[in-house]
Design a protein around this motif. Structure first.
Motif, mmCIF file in Angstrom:
data_model
loop_
_atom_site.group_PDB
_atom_site.id
_atom_site.type_symbol
_atom_site.label_atom_id
_atom_site.label_comp_id
_atom_site.label_asym_id
_atom_site.label_seq_id
_atom_site.Cartn_x
_atom_site.Cartn_y
_atom_site.Cartn_z
ATOM 1 N N GLY A 43 0.912 -1.337 -0.104
ATOM 2 C CA GLY A 43 0.357 0.322 -0.334
ATOM 3 C C GLY A 43 0.756 1.195 -0.148
ATOM 4 O O GLY A 43 1.943 1.116 0.363
ATOM 5 N N ALA A 44 0.513 2.007 0.080
ATOM 6 C CA ALA A 44 0.925 3.626 -0.080
ATOM 7 C C ALA A 44 0.629 4.602 1.490
ATOM 8 O O ALA A 44 1.802 5.320 1.491
ATOM 9 N N GLU A 45 0.253 3.715 2.009
ATOM 10 C CA GLU A 45 -0.044 4.787 3.390
ATOM 11 C C GLU A 45 0.628 3.988 4.863
ATOM 12 O O GLU A 45 0.565 4.963 5.830
ATOM 13 N N THR A 87 -2.407 2.417 -10.107
ATOM 14 C CA THR A 87 -2.519 2.976 -10.203
ATOM 15 C C THR A 87 -3.253 4.262 -9.925
ATOM 16 O O THR A 87 -3.167 5.813 -10.170
ATOM 17 N N GLY A 88 -3.328 4.164 -8.263
ATOM 18 C CA GLY A 88 -4.054 4.450 -6.910
ATOM 19 C C GLY A 88 -2.599 5.859 -6.698
ATOM 20 O O GLY A 88 -2.786 6.359 -6.464
ATOM 21 N N GLY A 89 -1.788 4.341 -6.411
ATOM 22 C CA GLY A 89 -0.994 5.598 -5.400
ATOM 23 C C GLY A 89 -0.928 6.212 -4.416
ATOM 24 O O GLY A 89 -1.384 5.033 -4.124
ATOM 25 N N ALA A 90 -0.143 6.759 -4.389
ATOM 26 C CA ALA A 90 -0.697 7.637 -3.099
ATOM 27 C C ALA A 90 -1.270 9.155 -3.726
ATOM 28 O O ALA A 90 -1.958 9.281 -4.584
ATOM 29 N N VAL A 91 -2.737 9.363 -2.741
ATOM 30 C CA VAL A 91 -3.511 10.782 -2.928
ATOM 31 C C VAL A 91 -2.537 11.963 -3.260
ATOM 32 O O VAL A 91 -3.537 12.642 -4.609
ATOM 33 N N TRP A 92 -1.353 11.869 -3.209
ATOM 34 C CA TRP A 92 -0.387 12.886 -3.388
ATOM 35 C C TRP A 92 0.398 13.134 -4.778
ATOM 36 O O TRP A 92 0.148 14.158 -6.042
ATOM 37 N N ALA A 106 -3.882 -3.922 -14.099
ATOM 38 C CA ALA A 106 -3.581 -3.090 -13.565
ATOM 39 C C ALA A 106 -4.757 -2.815 -12.369
ATOM 40 O O ALA A 106 -6.073 -2.562 -13.439
ATOM 41 N N THR A 107 -4.659 -1.818 -11.556
ATOM 42 C CA THR A 107 -5.896 -0.952 -10.796
ATOM 43 C C THR A 107 -6.420 0.022 -11.808
ATOM 44 O O THR A 107 -5.712 0.533 -11.925
ATOM 45 N N LEU A 108 -7.723 0.386 -11.387
ATOM 46 C CA LEU A 108 -7.659 1.224 -11.733
ATOM 47 C C LEU A 108 -8.998 2.469 -10.963
ATOM 48 O O LEU A 108 -10.565 1.075 -10.765
ATOM 49 N N VAL A 132 -8.502 13.497 0.040
ATOM 50 C CA VAL A 132 -8.762 12.942 -1.190
ATOM 51 C C VAL A 132 -8.973 12.502 -2.183
ATOM 52 O O VAL A 132 -7.588 12.616 -2.740
ATOM 53 N N PHE A 133 -9.049 11.426 -2.696
ATOM 54 C CA PHE A 133 -8.429 10.359 -3.489
ATOM 55 C C PHE A 133 -9.309 10.947 -5.168
ATOM 56 O O PHE A 133 -10.832 10.773 -5.278
ATOM 57 N N MET A 134 -8.692 11.740 -5.478
ATOM 58 C CA MET A 134 -9.057 12.659 -6.368
ATOM 59 C C MET A 134 -9.224 11.459 -8.049
ATOM 60 O O MET A 134 -7.723 11.046 -8.240
ATOM 61 N N LEU A 184 -11.231 -2.770 -11.859
ATOM 62 C CA LEU A 184 -11.634 -1.155 -11.190
ATOM 63 C C LEU A 184 -11.992 -1.900 -10.082
ATOM 64 O O LEU A 184 -12.761 -2.357 -8.991
ATOM 65 N N GLU A 185 -11.506 -0.416 -9.357
ATOM 66 C CA GLU A 185 -11.393 -0.169 -7.804
ATOM 67 C C GLU A 185 -12.687 0.670 -7.641
ATOM 68 O O GLU A 185 -13.179 1.874 -8.628
ATOM 69 N N ILE A 186 -13.082 0.093 -6.365
ATOM 70 C CA ILE A 186 -14.973 0.609 -6.093
ATOM 71 C C ILE A 186 -14.681 0.953 -4.878
ATOM 72 O O ILE A 186 -14.821 0.194 -4.152
HETATM 73 N N1 KMH Z 1 -4.000 4.648 -2.126
HETATM 74 C C1 KMH Z 1 -5.344 4.625 -2.338
HETATM 75 C C2 KMH Z 1 -4.917 6.245 -2.097
HETATM 76 C C3 KMH Z 1 -4.691 1.610 -6.200
HETATM 77 O O1 KMH Z 1 -3.960 1.283 -5.611
HETATM 78 O O2 KMH Z 1 -5.294 1.327 -7.448
HETATM 79 C C4 KMH Z 1 -5.123 4.491 -3.057
HETATM 80 C C5 KMH Z 1 -5.261 3.033 -4.102
HETATM 81 C C6 KMH Z 1 -5.838 2.519 -5.181
HETATM 82 O O3 KMH Z 1 -4.394 2.126 -3.649
#
Ligand code: KMH
Ligand code: ZN
Length: 271
Positions: free
Chosen positions: A12-14, A82-87, A104-106, A117-119, A141-143
């Motif tokens: 994850g990113a967090e 492809t979500g990365g971190a919110v920034w 990959a995620t979308l 906010v996740f834009m 598809l991330e929901i």
């Molecule tokens: N880290 C979240 C802001 C993904 O990987 O596609 C977004 C996220 C979604 O983790």
């Protein structure tokens, strides 16, 4: 029922090392965690890269290194974020797609994400979907909210995403849909027939929603990105430990596990 696909969301990113001392951060650690999860029964690994300081990065080079290290160890499906971190900026977020991974995620819409906010405005979704289509990368598809399913359907109407669709219901993010059984049921009823789905329960929602995913014929995502605990007050010791628990549950409930190649077949991934 289809065989069960387990995704391990490794980093994850967090999440930080302070929160989870066993968090894999370097490419070697992430590849090792992917290998352990594959041995435990996962067929997909959802990957977020980190830089040398442990901060989230969407660097093409770092993802490339991780992908190659994983591929040298096992045939688990590599699914970069492809979500990365919110920034992260959209151009940064899209970089790992240039590696032409099988999937990959979308993310399919904007939501609150804790205090951030996740834009994901329409323009980002369309840009990401188009590039994935051009490279033959299957989007997961991330929901995070019900309305995001409609956004995904709109991408289909515009010819940017092809059916059958594969969804990941990420439930329990503070600021978005809660991780309740009713919310999962609501989501599963809203997707087009013939779609596949995975559920990623956040925090304490991970275990009950995993059990529901197994029972309902969906698929399951676990791992430190979504939850760092094994149970209340007890940290998990590894991502693989969380995968192992899903494998035991599936066995008890009579659901067979998909190998990575069987998962490729189920999801219709490019070969
Ligand atoms: N880290 C979240 C802001 C993904 O990987 O596609 C977004 C996220 C979604 O983790
Ligand atoms: Zn992610």
């Amino acid at each position: 029922m289809e065989k069960l696909i387990i995704t391990a969301a490794l980093t994850g990113a967090e999440v930080t090392r302070e929160q989870q001392p066993a968090l894999p951060i370097t490419p070697d650690e992430i590849a090792q965690a992917a290998y352990e999860c594959w041995l435990a029964g996962a067929s997909i690994v959802h990957v977020h890269a980190r830089d040398e300081d442990g901060n989230p990065t969407q660097s093409y080079e770092v993802y490339k290194e991780i992908k190659e290290k994983i591929e040298a160890k096992c045939n688990v499906i590599f699914q970069p974020s492809t979500g990365g971190a919110v920034w992260h900026k959209p151009e940064e977020r899209l970089q790992p797609v240039e590696l032409s991974p099988e999937m990959a995620t979308l993310s399919c819409g904007t939501s609150n994400f804790g205090s951030e906010v996740f834009m994901n405005p329409e323009a980002y979704m369309e840009k990401f979907a188009l590039r994935m289509k051009e490279l033959g990368v299957k989007p997961e598809l991330e929901i995070f909210e019900r309305g995001m399913i409609e956004n995904a359907k709109r991408l289909v109407k515009k010819g940017l995403v092809e059916e059958p669709l594969h969804f990941d219901f990420v439930l329990g993010v503070p600021g978005a849909a809660p991780g309740n059984p009713e919310d999962l049921m609501f989501m599963t009823r809203a997707i087009p027939q013939g779609s596949t789905w995975t559920v990623a329960g956040i925090g304490r929602a991970q275990l009950p929603l995993s059990a529901m995913g197994i029972l309902l014929g969906g698929h399951v995502r676990v791992g430190f990105e979504d939850n760092v605990y094994y149970k209340k007050g007890e940290l998990a010791t590894s991502n693989a430990q969380l995968v192992e628990r899903v494998v035991r549950l599936a066995k008890e409930l009579g659901r067979e596990l998909a190998t990575p190649d069987e998962a490729r077949e189920i999801l219709g991934l490019r070969r």
